[in-house]
Design a protein around this motif. Structure first.
Motif, mmCIF file in Angstrom:
data_model
loop_
_atom_site.group_PDB
_atom_site.id
_atom_site.type_symbol
_atom_site.label_atom_id
_atom_site.label_comp_id
_atom_site.label_asym_id
_atom_site.label_seq_id
_atom_site.Cartn_x
_atom_site.Cartn_y
_atom_site.Cartn_z
ATOM 1 N N SER A 1 44.875 35.929 40.216
ATOM 2 C CA SER A 1 43.417 35.872 40.170
ATOM 3 C C SER A 1 42.806 37.258 40.301
ATOM 4 O O SER A 1 41.905 37.635 39.534
ATOM 5 C CB SER A 1 42.913 34.969 41.307
ATOM 6 O OG SER A 1 41.516 35.016 41.405
ATOM 7 N N THR B 1 39.043 33.275 38.876
ATOM 8 C CA THR B 1 39.919 32.319 39.572
ATOM 9 C C THR B 1 40.862 31.603 38.606
ATOM 10 O O THR B 1 41.845 30.997 39.047
ATOM 11 C CB THR B 1 39.095 31.263 40.336
ATOM 12 O OG1 THR B 1 38.349 30.459 39.412
ATOM 13 C CG2 THR B 1 38.133 31.901 41.323
ATOM 14 N N ASP C 1 44.660 34.364 52.384
ATOM 15 C CA ASP C 1 44.768 34.323 50.920
ATOM 16 C C ASP C 1 45.481 33.041 50.482
ATOM 17 O O ASP C 1 46.099 32.346 51.290
ATOM 18 C CB ASP C 1 45.521 35.554 50.414
ATOM 19 C CG ASP C 1 46.979 35.541 50.823
ATOM 20 O OD1 ASP C 1 47.809 35.116 50.006
ATOM 21 O OD2 ASP C 1 47.285 35.939 51.961
ATOM 22 N N GLU D 1 41.310 28.030 44.566
ATOM 23 C CA GLU D 1 40.409 28.827 43.728
ATOM 24 C C GLU D 1 39.052 28.993 44.395
ATOM 25 O O GLU D 1 38.436 30.058 44.323
ATOM 26 C CB GLU D 1 40.217 28.149 42.369
ATOM 27 C CG GLU D 1 41.337 28.415 41.378
ATOM 28 C CD GLU D 1 41.006 27.870 39.994
ATOM 29 O OE1 GLU D 1 40.065 27.063 39.884
ATOM 30 O OE2 GLU D 1 41.665 28.248 39.032
ATOM 31 N N GLN E 1 38.863 31.784 46.754
ATOM 32 C CA GLN E 1 38.838 33.136 46.192
ATOM 33 C C GLN E 1 37.420 33.697 46.123
ATOM 34 O O GLN E 1 37.235 34.910 46.010
ATOM 35 C CB GLN E 1 39.441 33.133 44.778
ATOM 36 C CG GLN E 1 40.886 32.692 44.696
ATOM 37 C CD GLN E 1 41.826 33.685 45.349
ATOM 38 O OE1 GLN E 1 41.869 34.849 45.003
ATOM 39 N NE2 GLN E 1 42.590 33.211 46.326
ATOM 40 N N ASN F 1 38.548 37.686 45.183
ATOM 41 C CA ASN F 1 37.755 38.087 44.012
ATOM 42 C C ASN F 1 36.476 38.817 44.434
ATOM 43 O O ASN F 1 36.010 39.722 43.752
ATOM 44 C CB ASN F 1 37.402 36.867 43.155
ATOM 45 C CG ASN F 1 38.579 36.397 42.330
ATOM 46 O OD1 ASN F 1 39.719 36.782 42.573
ATOM 47 N ND2 ASN F 1 38.326 35.541 41.360
#
Length: 433
Positions: A116, A150, A338, A373, A376, A384
């Motif tokens: 990602s 993602t 994470d 996701e 993130q 991200n």
């Protein structure tokens, strides 16, 4: 000593070690050693050595560093420069125009990266300056890039799917097949949102570039053809049964080296940088997986997963309520860890519960990736968001606000996956029976 007290002690040890700055892999190993040493009769040192060696020498896991290396090689080619030029002419007629290059660019790069953060960084490096220079608003550009980045987790080959497949002992090829349609669904939802936003805010969308003929568009996009062919070759070899995930990853590395050589971007420096980048990332992941394997063994000897599964089973939760509870649990956990750490930390406890509820482990893997996701793009540990903060200089809360609609779209994607499980399960059944 009762289970609740043992669990409290181990969770306290886990957060104490993480809070003191100890690496995640070493933290997992330390907590497992404490649990086994204090609450089981099995010698902790012997069990640790056997488990870590078994985890590190897994043949299935060899696909992981190869896919990482493939992404690192392509990250350093001219792909990022050519992608915008190749995609932009096809977007002019869509509401939102060049904003869609964020989503489609991330979709393409996700299929060669598996990461990602790498997807977000690569497409962002190419798209952010271009879109800013054309006058697109920062909030929608950065927000859509955070959400589209993602896709690196969901569209195969995905690093996190390999980690889940190894820890849950399910077919990685089936997981890859299961991720195709959900990945395209998320991309379609993101593009749909951008179209609606553009129709509601026509004054914020710059005018279209000059129109091109069909053949001009094909000529401009020709640099993307080799990458698309590489994706088809890698994934096609897995789905047709011609190669295992590991062999396909080897094919991807060779193909990406050839592609970068033809493009003229392969030299000693890029080769060395890609190899070192892949080695560093894989060593981090391997250490986490080794610690997680030892923690899973330790929990098994103590009996916590079984007792927890029995307790949750006694609550009589429906599959829907169980999945809602797990979604909230993973969103909260993902705010601090994470995605890979979240999965390996929890699989030993969660999988028995999922099996007891009769949930398909392949479908659950895709559900889990979708939920990860979301993490993130949620502060404080949204990877991200960190990537975009470094690239744009914007403050983290601002980027999080810009990404909030994308978070809600991912929640909607989870709802669609639950309502129509065939989105994830149909393709693996068709390809692999």
């Amino acid at each position: 000593m009762n289970d609740l007290l043992i669990m409290t002690l181990l969770v306290a040890s886990l957060f104490a070690l993480l809070g003191s700055g100890v690496w995640i892999g070493l933290t997992l190993t330390g907590v497992a050693w404490i649990g086994m040493q204090l609450f089981s009769a099995r010698p902790a040192g012997d069990a640790m050595a056997v488990t870590i060696w078994g985890s590190a020498s897994s043949w299935t896991l060899t696909a992981l560093p190869l896919f990482v290396w493939m992404g690192e090689i392509l990250f350093r080619t001219k792909l990022s420069e050519d992608m915008f030029k190749g995609l932009a002419p096809w977007m002019n007629r869509l509401p939102g125009r060049l904003l869609h290059t964020n989503v489609i660019g991330c979709t393409i790069f996700a299929a060669v990266s598996g990461s990602s953060a790498a997807t977000c960084a690569t497409v962002g490096k190419m798209a952010l300056p271009e879109l800013k220079s054309r006058g697109y608003p920062d909030s929608i550009v950065i927000g859509s890039l955070a959400g589209a980045g993602t896709l690196g987790l969901l569209i195969p080959p995905s690093l996190i799917m390999i980690v889940y497949g190894v820890t849950a002992d399910v077919s990685i090829a089936r997981l890859f097949a299961a991720g195709v349609f959900p990945g395209l669904m998320v991309a379609a939802l993101l593009m749909g949102y951008l179209m609606v936003w553009a129709l509601l805010n026509p004054d914020k969308v710059p005018t279209a570039d000059r129109s091109m003929s069909f053949f001009e568009k094909i000529k401009t996009s020709r640099s993307l053809i080799p990458v698309v062919l590489l994706i088809v070759a890698v994934l096609g070899s897995i789905y047709t049964g011609l190669a295992t995930a590991t062999e396909a990853a080897g094919l991807g590395v060779v193909g990406s080296l050839m592609l970068s050589g033809v493009q003229g971007s392969l030299n000693w420096r890029t080769f060395r940088d890609s190899l070192m980048g892949a080695t560093r990332l894989y060593c981090m992941i391997a250490l986490i997986l080794a610690g997680a394997a030892f923690l899973t063994l330790s929990m098994g000897y103590i009996g916590l997963p079984r007792h927890l599964a029995e307790w949750i089973g006694s609550l009589g939760l429906s599959p829907l309520m169980l999945l809602l509870a797990l979604m909230l649990f993973y969103i909260v956990l993902g705010c601090f860890l994470d995605g890979i750490s979240v999965i390996v930390l929890t699989m030993g406890v969660v999988l028995p519960i999922v099996h007891a509820a009769g949930i398909d482990p392949i479908w659950f893997g895709i559900f889990l990736v979708l939920v990860v996701e979301m993490a993130q793009i949620t502060p404080p540990v949204g990877f991200n968001l960190f990537v975009l903060q470094g690239m744009t200089g914007r403050e983290l809360p601002w980027i999080a606000r810009a990404s909030a609609p994308m978070f809600l779209l991912l929640v909607g994607a989870v709802g669609l996956l639950y309502a129509f499980p065939g989105i994830a399960t149909w393709l693996p059944k068709q390809i692999m029976g």
